[in-house]
Design an enzyme around this catalytic site. Sequence first.
Site, PDB file in Angstrom:
ATOM      1  N   LYS A 129      22.592 -18.851  44.471  1.00  0.00           N
ATOM      2  CA  LYS A 129      23.974 -18.506  44.100  1.00  0.00           C
ATOM      3  C   LYS A 129      24.464 -19.246  42.857  1.00  0.00           C
ATOM      4  O   LYS A 129      25.161 -18.680  42.026  1.00  0.00           O
ATOM      5  CB  LYS A 129      24.927 -18.827  45.243  1.00  0.00           C
ATOM      6  N   GLU A 212      33.610 -24.445  45.257  1.00  0.00           N
ATOM      7  CA  GLU A 212      34.258 -23.362  44.543  1.00  0.00           C
ATOM      8  C   GLU A 212      35.748 -23.385  44.884  1.00  0.00           C
ATOM      9  O   GLU A 212      36.119 -23.761  45.992  1.00  0.00           O
ATOM     10  CB  GLU A 212      33.654 -22.032  45.001  1.00  0.00           C
ATOM     11  N   HIS A 247      33.151 -13.388  58.032  1.00  0.00           N
ATOM     12  CA  HIS A 247      32.621 -13.227  56.675  1.00  0.00           C
ATOM     13  C   HIS A 247      31.623 -12.082  56.560  1.00  0.00           C
ATOM     14  O   HIS A 247      30.854 -12.015  55.611  1.00  0.00           O
ATOM     15  CB  HIS A 247      31.966 -14.518  56.172  1.00  0.00           C
ATOM     16  N   ARG A 303      19.406  -5.498  46.179  1.00  0.00           N
ATOM     17  CA  ARG A 303      18.855  -4.567  47.163  1.00  0.00           C
ATOM     18  C   ARG A 303      19.870  -3.479  47.429  1.00  0.00           C
ATOM     19  O   ARG A 303      20.998  -3.544  46.964  1.00  0.00           O
ATOM     20  CB  ARG A 303      18.587  -5.317  48.468  1.00  0.00           C
TER      21      ARG A 303
END
Lengths: 461, 73
Positions: A129, A212, A247, A303
């Site tokens: 990430k 973040e 999530h 994907r």
Amino acid sequence: MTQPEQQTSSQPRAIRKILIANRGAIARRIVRACNELGLESVVVHTSVDAHAPYIDEASEAHALRGLRPADSYLDQEQLLGIARTSGADAVHPGYGFLSENAGFAQKVIDAGLTFIGPDPVWLERMGDKVNARRIMAEQGMPVFDGSDFITDLATAHEVAQTIGFPLVVKPSGGGGGMGMQVVEQMDALESALTQAQAVAAAAFGSSDVYLERWIARPRHIEYQILADEHGNAMHLYERECSIQRRHQKLIEESPAPGIDASLLREQAERGAEICARLGYNNVGTLETLYSDGSSGFLEMNTRIQVEHGVTEEVTGVDLVQQQILLAAGGRLPEPAELSGHAIEVRLYAEDSQTLMPSTGVLRIFQPPQLFGVRVETGYQQGQEVSPYYDALLAKIIAKGRTREQAIGRAVVALQAFTIQGVQTNAALLLRVLRDTAFLRGDIDTGMVARILRSGQRIPAL
Amino acid sequence: MARQDVESEVTGNVWKVLKSVGDSVAEGEVIMILESMKMEIPVESPASGTLSQVLVEPEEQVEEDQVVAVIES
């Protein structure tokens, strides 16, 4: 005037027989694409999946040893062995399982087969990430404030001061929100960091985490990208995926309601341009968070997505067929117009109130057949829903000329879907579809959690 | 001392056991995490007390309503 022949490194490759390294709804979806293209398909299954409907729909089916994912759908050697003995010349990994595993993709290629997905280098680069954020930010994709890998508390403190609170600690190798920790103030940073690192190490084999900025009440907006091996890329608009539980997505739709279309178009076009510039290939999805008119890149999925059907319904482009054609060296399809509105609801084998997963035998399983409604499922009546794999029973994709019409069709389809033998989240899905804020398009990623936390009972079907 | 069974709410596998025998636990504290259908299901202590028995190990399969630990409160 004649143009010189374009030089490309890739020659068209013949694909005649595809091994599908997956199960459930996506395995069945890929079998269907193979049958439509006149290609042979090879499916694999464990003993609990032996009665899945796609076993008979595929050209060939092979039993896997083992039940748990690690011993079956994730067992690379077993899958490659079946690819070899069946004479497959390509492997489609679907989503989940090995779909974003660069090592597996490389082994497929080393075995002389075509991997139906991006080049393994993209699975590797985007799988991390922090790296993906860095690449996309460098290329001009907006990102929210965030950090590089954090290994010690001192650095975390320093970065936290720059980013500000609340912030979120995230495992770099993961997905699905696993291990994420929201931190409200500095004195909670240390324990959040330790916990996130522990989960990251246990679940993803790497304790790398990053920080973040925490965006309150964001919307999850993602852009569908198609890219060929000849340097071209295009987008197929956005999907709105803010309705999530734990999530994980529950309801997805396209187009996204209530956001300025020119902003959405600009992001999508920028994403496609970047993918073309980078030389990305096959399909991919750029996930972003949207809040108050600004947008930040989250991650790229290399994907096909669970929710691809929503985009197929509003653009008419068959994404799974396209994946196969692009993997065979084909070129991009014609640009597609957005038409109407599509919404997908994910029917899970889990309790509507507690979200606890539910296992059992599907004594009755009758998907609806209605105008404007498409059902994607890997199950049929009599089949077992086991604890070994994810809880997705079916995706219901409703299409309408307007959002209201699509939602109405999704409601009726949920009511007409008869299932006995396991508990389902149908009541929760209906509760959301009838929510006045949802109907206004006033949604964000915390909506389902707020409904469940409010203590009100989810009305029965 | 009251003995209280800790039961699994789902069929699944034990992913991680977070507490050890002898640990004191608060009501609602997570004793272990199960894995079922790709979801992490925390098993919370039904009462405050001392963890006197852990009856399962990581990887082990558990059934719905199976007693997985015992609390003395």
